[in-house]
Design an enzyme around this catalytic site. Sequence first.
Site, PDB file in Angstrom:
ATOM      1  N   HIS A 309       0.849  -1.189   0.000  1.00  0.00           N
ATOM      2  CA  HIS A 309       0.000   0.000   0.000  1.00  0.00           C
ATOM      3  C   HIS A 309       0.882   1.235   0.000  1.00  0.00           C
ATOM      4  O   HIS A 309       1.935   1.242   0.640  1.00  0.00           O
ATOM      5  CB  HIS A 309      -0.912   0.003   1.242  1.00  0.00           C
ATOM      6  CG  HIS A 309      -2.081   0.907   1.107  1.00  0.00           C
ATOM      7  ND1 HIS A 309      -1.992   2.257   1.351  1.00  0.00           N
ATOM      8  CD2 HIS A 309      -3.358   0.673   0.713  1.00  0.00           C
ATOM      9  CE1 HIS A 309      -3.179   2.799   1.128  1.00  0.00           C
ATOM     10  NE2 HIS A 309      -4.011   1.870   0.730  1.00  0.00           N
ATOM     11  N   ASP A 366      -7.930  -5.422   0.119  1.00  0.00           N
ATOM     12  CA  ASP A 366      -8.415  -6.277  -0.969  1.00  0.00           C
ATOM     13  C   ASP A 366      -7.990  -7.735  -0.828  1.00  0.00           C
ATOM     14  O   ASP A 366      -8.440  -8.579  -1.601  1.00  0.00           O
ATOM     15  CB  ASP A 366      -7.914  -5.737  -2.320  1.00  0.00           C
ATOM     16  CG  ASP A 366      -8.534  -4.390  -2.631  1.00  0.00           C
ATOM     17  OD1 ASP A 366      -9.754  -4.275  -2.489  1.00  0.00           O
ATOM     18  OD2 ASP A 366      -7.793  -3.459  -2.997  1.00  0.00           O
TER      19      ASP A 366
HETATM   20  N1  CMC Z   1       4.035  -7.549  -4.754  1.00  0.00           N
HETATM   21  C1  CMC Z   1       5.359  -7.508  -4.948  1.00  0.00           C
HETATM   22  N2  CMC Z   1       6.129  -6.418  -4.790  1.00  0.00           N
HETATM   23  C2  CMC Z   1       5.504  -5.296  -4.437  1.00  0.00           C
HETATM   24  C3  CMC Z   1       4.106  -5.247  -4.205  1.00  0.00           C
HETATM   25  C4  CMC Z   1       3.372  -6.440  -4.381  1.00  0.00           C
HETATM   26  N3  CMC Z   1       2.046  -6.453  -4.193  1.00  0.00           N
HETATM   27  N4  CMC Z   1       3.735  -3.994  -3.871  1.00  0.00           N
HETATM   28  C5  CMC Z   1       4.857  -3.275  -3.863  1.00  0.00           C
HETATM   29  N5  CMC Z   1       5.929  -4.040  -4.196  1.00  0.00           N
HETATM   30  C6  CMC Z   1       7.356  -3.641  -4.258  1.00  0.00           C
HETATM   31  C7  CMC Z   1       7.620  -2.804  -5.490  1.00  0.00           C
HETATM   32  O1  CMC Z   1       7.980  -3.615  -6.586  1.00  0.00           O
HETATM   33  C8  CMC Z   1       8.735  -1.923  -5.010  1.00  0.00           C
HETATM   34  O2  CMC Z   1       9.912  -2.697  -4.999  1.00  0.00           O
HETATM   35  P1  CMC Z   1      11.347  -2.003  -5.302  1.00  0.00           P
HETATM   36  O3  CMC Z   1      11.567  -1.019  -4.194  1.00  0.00           O
HETATM   37  O4  CMC Z   1      12.301  -3.137  -5.315  1.00  0.00           O
HETATM   38  O5  CMC Z   1      11.208  -1.329  -6.646  1.00  0.00           O
HETATM   39  C9  CMC Z   1       8.385  -1.650  -3.554  1.00  0.00           C
HETATM   40  O6  CMC Z   1       7.585  -2.777  -3.148  1.00  0.00           O
HETATM   41  C10 CMC Z   1       7.564  -0.364  -3.352  1.00  0.00           C
HETATM   42  O7  CMC Z   1       6.390  -0.449  -4.135  1.00  0.00           O
HETATM   43  P2  CMC Z   1       5.800   0.714  -5.032  1.00  0.00           P
HETATM   44  O8  CMC Z   1       5.395   0.158  -6.357  1.00  0.00           O
HETATM   45  O9  CMC Z   1       6.718   1.883  -5.018  1.00  0.00           O
HETATM   46  O10 CMC Z   1       4.521   1.075  -4.214  1.00  0.00           O
HETATM   47  P3  CMC Z   1       3.369   2.060  -4.645  1.00  0.00           P
HETATM   48  O11 CMC Z   1       3.053   2.852  -3.438  1.00  0.00           O
HETATM   49  O12 CMC Z   1       3.683   2.794  -5.895  1.00  0.00           O
HETATM   50  O13 CMC Z   1       2.169   1.066  -4.988  1.00  0.00           O
HETATM   51  C11 CMC Z   1       0.422  -0.479  -4.696  1.00  0.00           C
HETATM   52  C12 CMC Z   1       1.220   0.669  -4.071  1.00  0.00           C
HETATM   53  C13 CMC Z   1      -0.782  -0.774  -3.812  1.00  0.00           C
HETATM   54  C14 CMC Z   1      -0.112  -0.050  -6.079  1.00  0.00           C
HETATM   55  C15 CMC Z   1       1.334  -1.724  -4.809  1.00  0.00           C
HETATM   56  O14 CMC Z   1       1.731  -2.142  -3.536  1.00  0.00           O
HETATM   57  C16 CMC Z   1       0.671  -2.847  -5.592  1.00  0.00           C
HETATM   58  O15 CMC Z   1       0.762  -2.897  -6.816  1.00  0.00           O
HETATM   59  N6  CMC Z   1      -0.014  -3.799  -4.858  1.00  0.00           N
HETATM   60  C17 CMC Z   1      -0.756  -4.843  -5.538  1.00  0.00           C
HETATM   61  C18 CMC Z   1      -2.108  -4.296  -6.010  1.00  0.00           C
HETATM   62  C19 CMC Z   1      -3.051  -4.073  -4.841  1.00  0.00           C
HETATM   63  O16 CMC Z   1      -3.162  -4.882  -3.950  1.00  0.00           O
HETATM   64  N7  CMC Z   1      -3.786  -2.921  -4.875  1.00  0.00           N
HETATM   65  C20 CMC Z   1      -4.751  -2.573  -3.857  1.00  0.00           C
HETATM   66  C21 CMC Z   1      -4.307  -1.430  -3.025  1.00  0.00           C
HETATM   67  S1  CMC Z   1      -5.231  -1.188  -1.503  1.00  0.00           S
HETATM   68  C22 CMC Z   1      -6.850  -0.777  -1.925  1.00  0.00           C
HETATM   69  C23 CMC Z   1      -7.023   0.285  -2.938  1.00  0.00           C
HETATM   70  O17 CMC Z   1      -6.299   1.265  -3.012  1.00  0.00           O
HETATM   71  O18 CMC Z   1      -7.938   0.123  -3.716  1.00  0.00           O
END
Ligand code: CMC
Length: 431
Positions: A309, A366
């Site tokens: 998140h 989720d």
């Molecule tokens: N699985 C694997 N690696 C992950 C995940 C994941 N679910 N989420 C984040 N990471 C890694 C990401 O690759 C990055 O790694 P590195 O530092 O090596 O590049 C690090 O963690 C930081 O992640 P980020 O992409 O910078 O995080 P963000 O704040 O941009 O994205 C997120 C947040 C929710 C989009 C992301 O965690 C994600 O894609 N999660 C899976 C989709 C999901 O569950 N979405 C629902 C969110 S909660 C409810 C809502 O908002 O609707």
Amino acid sequence: MGTGSDMAKLRLGDNEYDLPIRVGTEGNRAIDIAKLFAMTGHIALDDGFANTGSIMSTICYIDGEQGILRYRGYPVEEVAEQCEFTEAAYLLIFGELPNGEQLEAFRGNIRRHTLLHEGMKAIFAGFPPYAHPMAILSAVVGALAIYEKEFGDPGNPQQRLLAMHRMLAKMPTIAAFSYKQSVGQPFVYPQNDLTYCQNFLNMMFAVPSEKYKIDPDFAEALNLLLILHADHGQNCSTSTVRMVGSSNVNLFSSISAGIYALWGTLHGGANEACINMLENIAADGRNLGKYIDKAKDPDDPFRLVGFGHRIYKNYDPRATMCKAVCNRLVKRFAGQDPLFDLAQELEEVALSDPYFIERKLYPNVDFYSGIIYRIMGIPKDMFTVLFCLGRLPGWIAHWREMHLSPDKRIHRPRQLYTGHTKRSVVPLIKR
Ligand code: CMC
């Protein structure tokens, strides 16, 4: 909120600038850069708004490090356990918990408007059977701007109030009709003697040919889930509602845009995507290690859906509550649910893996919500529609807060241009 006497100092070359520090009621602090460009000729650059506060808001407080979520100061756990959904909606929209009289009046105002204009049924009929209910939901909510056009002026307090009541009243009807359309069943009209959640379940599952008995455990679980989803600060869809609404367009169009923003798998679409992922893992021999490795591989686009998140760097408090509801429902209905068992195993493996520990990736709302919907018999493509039903009061509260703010301005971010410098058009014949 105050500025205190604190100023941040910014040094650019030989010049030094003072930027005011704003302090929130929970002690959180922000550097106010609204005048940065005027003062310095520089803009602030923050790709993905990872560290940008776009507004000041009194609606919801999140402490992502501690895993805290409060609606208007009340812990989400207390609101979810003790309130009915319309009560929570009133709290979010108007700022205080209603007394009995206020709540009854609010419910009455919603009940009065649950029917759709009969002409709108033709809109549903025009969609092909494979249409995703989220696409139908957004399109039909957008069409309310036509059918409810006399409530389209957000600058008019009376119209604003009526638009909010009508939006809350018609959303469950549109959501349920989207489902009925997709399965080819006749629409079931709203029944105003039922609660908000009972009414939705009845419109979803009743058929004219036989009686439908609303399961009180399902209605209770839905009530809790909707409240857990009701607001979450400046998430993608809420920011969209505010962004679109900031142009002074009507509420229905703003909500329609928010629904599309929520649909994506990185946002609300994650609940559907998460069940798809769990089903794939189950069908692939429950090889958890393989999927954990894929999620960790920077060259693989696969991510563990329902994990991570932007704000929470701790267990999402909503996920804790969803998991508890799963436990309750699974015990009552089956004793065991293969996907719930798999999800718990996956969580355990991920939470003991250094990749997830270092990045502070925990289950989000989720991860378990889809399992609850599944147990309730809600089809997968309706999961995100239910997220919309829950998030609606939050969207409305933010839309209202924006329009009541004396500082309201159109939302208009800037950009840092990195394209070509000036060049001349070469005539087509010479290209
Ligand atoms: N699985 C694997 N690696 C992950 C995940 C994941 N679910 N989420 C984040 N990471 C890694 C990401 O690759 C990055 O790694 P590195 O530092 O090596 O590049 C690090 O963690 C930081 O992640 P980020 O992409 O910078 O995080 P963000 O704040 O941009 O994205 C997120 C947040 C929710 C989009 C992301 O965690 C994600 O894609 N999660 C899976 C989709 C999901 O569950 N979405 C629902 C969110 S909660 C409810 C809502 O908002 O609707």
